[in-house]
Design an enzyme around this catalytic site. Structure first.
Site, PDB file in Angstrom:
ATOM      1  CB  SER A 211     -10.329  49.670  21.514  1.00 23.94           C
ATOM      2  OG  SER A 211     -10.561  48.285  21.709  1.00 23.94           O
ATOM      3  CB  SER A 212      -8.560  45.644  18.135  1.00 29.49           C
ATOM      4  OG  SER A 212      -7.207  46.038  18.130  1.00 29.49           O
ATOM      5  NE  ARG A 213     -12.229  42.878  23.428  1.00 29.20           N
ATOM      6  CZ  ARG A 213     -11.021  42.769  23.999  1.00 29.20           C
ATOM      7  NH1 ARG A 213     -10.304  43.858  24.225  1.00 29.20           N
ATOM      8  NH2 ARG A 213     -10.546  41.592  24.349  1.00 29.20           N
TER       9      ARG A 213
ATOM     10  CD  GLN B  51      -4.162  38.657  26.343  1.00 30.37           C
ATOM     11  OE1 GLN B  51      -2.976  38.348  26.242  1.00 30.37           O
ATOM     12  NE2 GLN B  51      -4.565  39.924  26.197  1.00 30.37           N
TER      13      GLN B  51
ATOM     14  CB  VAL C 295      -3.804  57.068  20.123  1.00 31.98           C
ATOM     15  CG1 VAL C 295      -4.248  57.773  18.849  1.00 31.98           C
ATOM     16  CG2 VAL C 295      -2.281  57.148  20.291  1.00 31.98           C
TER      17      VAL C 295
ATOM     18  CE  LYS D 238      -8.709  50.983  25.143  1.00 31.89           C
ATOM     19  NZ  LYS D 238      -8.393  49.596  24.933  1.00 31.89           N
TER      20      LYS D 238
ATOM     21  N   GLY E 168      -3.394  53.781  17.764  1.00 34.11           N
ATOM     22  CA  GLY E 168      -2.844  53.574  19.103  1.00 34.11           C
ATOM     23  C   GLY E 168      -1.605  52.685  19.054  1.00 34.11           C
ATOM     24  CG  HIS E 169      -2.015  48.590  17.944  1.00 38.21           C
ATOM     25  ND1 HIS E 169      -3.274  48.491  17.413  1.00 38.21           N
ATOM     26  CD2 HIS E 169      -1.999  47.794  19.039  1.00 38.21           C
ATOM     27  CE1 HIS E 169      -3.992  47.652  18.142  1.00 38.21           C
ATOM     28  NE2 HIS E 169      -3.259  47.225  19.138  1.00 38.21           N
TER      29      HIS E 169
HETATM   30  P1  AMP Z   1      -3.896  45.064  22.034  1.00 42.47           P
HETATM   31  O1  AMP Z   1      -3.575  44.730  20.606  1.00 42.47           O
HETATM   32  O2  AMP Z   1      -5.247  45.656  22.227  1.00 42.47           O
HETATM   33  O3  AMP Z   1      -3.551  43.954  22.994  1.00 42.47           O
HETATM   34  O4  AMP Z   1      -2.914  46.254  22.407  1.00 42.47           O
HETATM   35  C1  AMP Z   1      -1.538  46.148  22.194  1.00 42.47           C
HETATM   36  C2  AMP Z   1      -0.861  47.334  22.840  1.00 42.47           C
HETATM   37  O5  AMP Z   1      -1.358  48.535  22.270  1.00 42.47           O
HETATM   38  C3  AMP Z   1      -1.132  47.411  24.342  1.00 42.47           C
HETATM   39  O6  AMP Z   1       0.054  47.821  25.003  1.00 42.47           O
HETATM   40  C4  AMP Z   1      -2.192  48.462  24.422  1.00 42.47           C
HETATM   41  O7  AMP Z   1      -2.210  49.152  25.658  1.00 42.47           O
HETATM   42  C5  AMP Z   1      -1.782  49.389  23.296  1.00 42.47           C
HETATM   43  N1  AMP Z   1      -2.932  50.188  22.870  1.00 42.47           N
HETATM   44  C6  AMP Z   1      -4.159  49.731  22.504  1.00 42.47           C
HETATM   45  N2  AMP Z   1      -4.981  50.765  22.222  1.00 42.47           N
HETATM   46  C7  AMP Z   1      -4.250  51.890  22.428  1.00 42.47           C
HETATM   47  C8  AMP Z   1      -4.537  53.294  22.320  1.00 42.47           C
HETATM   48  N3  AMP Z   1      -5.740  53.726  21.950  1.00 42.47           N
HETATM   49  N4  AMP Z   1      -3.562  54.164  22.598  1.00 42.47           N
HETATM   50  C9  AMP Z   1      -2.313  53.727  22.986  1.00 42.47           C
HETATM   51  N5  AMP Z   1      -1.987  52.428  23.096  1.00 42.47           N
HETATM   52  C10 AMP Z   1      -2.938  51.524  22.835  1.00 42.47           C
END
Ligand code: AMP
Length: 281
Positions: free
Chosen positions: A186-188, A62, A177, A150, A37-38
């Site tokens: 998701s990282s989670r 946050q 994605v 997402k 996704g990233h």
């Molecule tokens: P995070 O590291 O979870 O804070 O996400 C960083 C960025 O990546 C944010 O803009 C999220 O919306 C995006 N992101 C996270 N997961 C996805 C995904 N599965 N598809 C597209 N973008 C994502």
């Protein structure tokens, strides 16, 4: 090759010639543990900007739960490799002390848009997100910043900050994605056990069920939401926090789906909170 930078001064110095030459800077804010996704965000920035800066900062402002902050995966080495593979020029990964040398006393607060959906369950979350993004926008002097759909409410909130406060940059939203079975990356997800990982697909099933009902002609929000809730209620490992149908811009709840809409949901699988969303139309 992606250059790892940890100080604000060093990032500004590295980007100064780019800015002076009138070349464009694309920013991809993340909290690390990078996945496909990233990578989609980084690749989009790579295609549209001269210089691409990925940021990796697990922003304590946050997190409304200390445990979530502490358990958040931290994988800088592999993140650097992922940035290099996706063509990022810089990975800005500042320590907490660099971003918050003192307890911050200035915050960016977005009203209304943050009241519903995740905002209702995560007090202070969007204030933390908006504040750190404002800092990152200033630090990098970016021309464009890339965010995933997402986190749909986050994208709407950031767009609003940029509009209300006249930040000179464009916000680009990138489609979600997904894993092969439909689970949003998701990282989670890494925190899910095998049974939980199998159960997590229920978020996507809920979206698909509502989409089918919509395609069959259902337009009432209450009816569509009841359809979405069915697979969630049937999954013993899932505890639904919210399922809502909202206007994609104002995030106000809809009674009927006649124009654009977004189905958004948050579901606990064990002790991991997952979110997802999609348009019905
Ligand atoms: P995070 O590291 O979870 O804070 O996400 C960083 C960025 O990546 C944010 O803009 C999220 O919306 C995006 N992101 C996270 N997961 C996805 C995904 N599965 N598809 C597209 N973008 C994502």
């Amino acid at each position: 090759m992606t250059q790892l930078i940890e100080s604000i001064a060093a990032l500004r110095a590295a980007l100064e010639p780019t800015r002076r030459a009138g070349r464009t800077i694309g920013l991809v804010p993340t909290m690390g543990a990078l996945h496909a996704g990233h990578v989609a965000l980084i690749e989009r920035a790579r295609a549209e900007c001269n210089v691409v800066v990925v940021t990796l900062f697990v922003n304590r402002l946050q997190f409304n739960q200390a445990a979530d902050f502490e358990l958040y995966p931290r994988t800088v080495e592999s993140d650097l490799a992922a940035c290099a593979a996706a063509g990022a020029d810089y990975l800005f990964a500042p320590p907490q002390q660099e971003m918050y040398p003192d307890e911050p006393r200035t915050f960016v607060e977005v009203e209304e848009l943050t009241e519903g959906l995740c905002g209702a369950f995560r007090p202070g979350h969007f204030r933390g997100v908006a504040t750190v993004c404002a800092k990152l926008f200033h630090i990098a002097g970016a021309d464009r910043a890339y965010f995933g759909e997402k986190d749909f409410q986050q994208l709407a909130v950031i767009r609003r900050v940029v509009r209300d406060l006249n930040f000179p940059l464009e916000i680009v939203g990138v489609p979600t994605v997904r894993e092969l079975d439909g689970l949003a990356m998701s990282s989670r997800n890494a925190r899910l056990g095998a049974a939980e990982r199998a159960a997590a697909v229920v978020l996507w099933r809920a979206i698909e069920a509502a989409r089918r009902a919509f395609a069959d002609g259902e337009r009432g929000a209450a009816e569509l939401l009841a359809v979405a809730r069915r697979p969630l209620d049937a999954e013993p490992l899932a505890r639904t926090e919210y399922v809502e149908l909202v206007d994609p811009e104002t995030l106000a709840p809809l009674e009927r789906v006649e124009g654009e809409s977004r189905l958004a949901l948050a579901v606990w699988i064990g002790d991991v909170r997952l979110i997802d969303n999609a348009p019905l139309k």
